[in-house]
Design an enzyme around this catalytic site. Structure first.
Site, short mmCIF file in Angstrom:
data_model
loop_
_atom_site.label_atom_id
_atom_site.label_comp_id
_atom_site.label_asym_id
_atom_site.label_seq_id
_atom_site.Cartn_x
_atom_site.Cartn_y
_atom_site.Cartn_z
N GLY A 98 72.38 29.50 16.33
CA GLY A 98 72.90 30.55 15.45
C GLY A 98 72.01 30.79 14.24
O GLY A 98 72.33 31.62 13.39
N ARG A 158 86.79 9.10 21.23
CA ARG A 158 85.57 9.29 20.44
C ARG A 158 85.64 10.55 19.58
O ARG A 158 86.43 11.45 19.86
CB ARG A 158 84.37 9.45 21.37
CG ARG A 158 83.90 8.15 21.97
CD ARG A 158 82.73 8.37 22.90
NE ARG A 158 82.32 7.09 23.45
CZ ARG A 158 81.55 6.96 24.51
NH1 ARG A 158 81.11 8.02 25.17
NH2 ARG A 158 81.21 5.76 24.94
N GLU A 184 73.75 24.90 13.73
CA GLU A 184 72.46 24.27 13.40
C GLU A 184 72.04 24.48 11.95
O GLU A 184 71.25 23.71 11.40
CB GLU A 184 71.36 24.78 14.34
CG GLU A 184 71.09 26.27 14.22
CD GLU A 184 69.99 26.74 15.17
OE1 GLU A 184 69.26 25.91 15.72
OE2 GLU A 184 69.88 27.97 15.37
N THR A 208 70.53 39.45 20.38
CA THR A 208 70.40 38.07 19.93
C THR A 208 71.69 37.32 20.23
O THR A 208 72.79 37.88 20.07
CB THR A 208 70.10 37.92 18.42
OG1 THR A 208 70.28 36.55 18.05
CG2 THR A 208 71.00 38.77 17.55
N HIS A 238 68.88 25.16 24.23
CA HIS A 238 68.56 26.40 24.94
C HIS A 238 69.48 26.69 26.12
O HIS A 238 69.37 27.76 26.71
CB HIS A 238 67.09 26.39 25.38
CG HIS A 238 66.16 26.46 24.21
ND1 HIS A 238 65.71 25.35 23.56
CD2 HIS A 238 65.65 27.53 23.55
CE1 HIS A 238 64.94 25.72 22.55
NE2 HIS A 238 64.88 27.03 22.52
N ASP A 290 72.65 35.11 18.41
CA ASP A 290 73.17 34.72 17.10
C ASP A 290 74.18 35.72 16.53
O ASP A 290 74.90 35.39 15.59
CB ASP A 290 72.02 34.57 16.09
CG ASP A 290 70.97 33.58 16.54
OD1 ASP A 290 71.31 32.67 17.32
OD2 ASP A 290 69.80 33.73 16.12
O1 F6P Z 1 67.58 33.48 17.49
C1 F6P Z 1 67.93 32.84 18.66
C2 F6P Z 1 67.71 31.36 18.55
O2 F6P Z 1 68.13 30.75 19.75
C3 F6P Z 1 68.40 30.69 17.36
O3 F6P Z 1 69.77 30.48 17.55
C4 F6P Z 1 67.60 29.43 17.23
O4 F6P Z 1 67.61 28.95 15.91
C5 F6P Z 1 66.20 29.88 17.61
O5 F6P Z 1 66.35 31.07 18.37
C6 F6P Z 1 65.43 28.87 18.40
O6 F6P Z 1 64.18 29.38 18.67
P1 F6P Z 1 63.12 28.63 19.60
O7 F6P Z 1 63.54 28.84 21.01
O8 F6P Z 1 61.84 29.30 19.28
O9 F6P Z 1 63.17 27.18 19.21
#
Ligand code: F6P
Length: 346
Positions: free
Chosen positions: A181, A173, A233, A136, A271, A138
């Site tokens: 995460g 700025r 996030e 992951t 992403h 994260d």
């Molecule tokens: O777990 C990986 C992750 O990229 C997280 O950081 C994020 O909150 C989530 O997946 C986003 O998922 P999706 O691509 O389904 O929106």
């Protein structure tokens, strides 16, 4: 001949293909396994015909540096809670039947905490032999020092901050970068330190608008008219619930309210942090995990997850691996951040 299945589950992460390649090269190439790739996580076993991909050293050439996963993945394929035309159903026994009918000795499951939890239930409830590999961006999996994909995500954040730095400075700025995460602040903390952020807010430390505004004002007093703010996030202001998808916007609003006239802009990195080529440390780590997974299978250590502990590859029982792994407020990196005068908002 050992017959083993492998699947990738959850969100993609740089290094998935490097794990697959290592398992193929070592398991198939050296140990003589038959290795069956299962497409789109457990979903490949829940359709008829099954969606499978025989994996051989020849078919897996040239994938080390590729992002994504050649097997496909999904974070919507929980067999215990599977979406069907008449609502959600428990189809976990179908996975067990598929493993039996394909005569697989077990499954190597490359995934994050959600996928590893499913693997654990398949083992506990149905006796499916599973072996986890922690993936992951994260980095929120307990029992391993680090997950692969994390370093690549951090590199992406650091690069984004370098770019934002130039614009923030040129335009005086406050530029805010929202990073992924989920409910852990690892990407924000590492990426923010790497990219020279002035403020980093993470889910584990609810932020105060007063502190963030004070940091920006203090920088202005020493002639720094711009600031870089990293927002995880999952970050939220003290005393308020998290509003999904609004973490950075909430910080921006707070700064604009407390420091009227400030030019504040938000970039959501999204992403971009997940795709792309894995950085070298992730390629090495993913390869180590792949080799470690083969060694654990050869040793009959099903029910474990390959992990990195104090620099060495080992195995840990899956039930320990699927515990949450937030940033602790006494983490040494929190001390480092504060020592270099990064405001953490709380
Ligand atoms: O777990 C990986 C992750 O990229 C997280 O950081 C994020 O909150 C989530 O997946 C986003 O998922 P999706 O691509 O389904 O929106």
């Amino acid at each position: 001949m050992k017959s083993i299945g492998i699947l990738t589950g959850g969100g993609d992460a740089p290094g998935l293909n490097a794990v697959i390649r290592a398992v193929v090269k070592y398991g198939v190439g050296q140990n003589g396994w038959r290795l069956t790739g299962i497409e789109d996580s457990f979903n490949g076993l829940l359709c008829r015909p099954y969606r499978l991909m025989p994996l051989t050293p020849t078919s897996c050439r040239g994938i080390l540096q590729r992002g994504g996963t050649i097997l496909g993945t999904t974070n919507r394929g929980d067999p215990f809670d599977f979406p069907g035309p008449e609502g959600r159903v428990n189809r976990a026994s179908d996975v067990k039947d598929a493993v039996d009918s394909l005569k697989l000795e077990g499954l190597i499951v490359v995934g994050g905490d959600g996928t590893l939890r499913i693997a654990r239930r398949l083992m506990e409830d149905f006796g499916v032999a599973v072996l986890g590999v922690p993936k992951t961006i994260d980095n929120d999996i307990a029992a391993t020092d680090v997950t692969f994909g994390f370093a690549s995500a951090v590199a992406c954040v650091s690069d984004a901050l370098d770019r934002l730095h130039a614009t923030a400075e040129a335009h005086d700025r406050v530029l805010i970068l929202e990073v992924m995460g989920r409910d852990a602040g690892w990407i924000a903390l590492h990426g923010g330190i790497a990219g020279g952020a002035d403020v980093i807010v993470i889910p584990e430390i609810p932020w105060s608008g007063e502190r963030i505004a004070a940091k920006i004002s203090d920088r202005r007093k020493i002639g720094r008219q711009f600031s870089l703010v990293v927002v995880a996030e999952g970050a939220r202001p003290a005393g308020e619930p998290i509003v999904p998808g609004k973490a950075a916007a909430r910080v921006a609003h707070e700064i604009e309210t407390r420091l009227p006239g400030t030019d504040v802009r938000v970039t959501v990195l999204g992403h971009l942090q997940r795709g792309g080529s894995p950085v070298a440390p992730d390629r090495v780590l993913a390869t180590r995990y792949g080799v470690g997974a083969v060694d654990l299978v050869e040793a009959g250590r099903w029910g474990e997850m390959v992990c990195l502990r104090d620099g060495r590859i080992d195995g840990v029982r899956l039930e320990l691996a699927t515990q949450p792994h937030p940033v602790r407020v006494d983490d040494p990196l929190i001390h480092v951040a504060r020592a270099v005068r990064i405001e953490l908002g709380g």
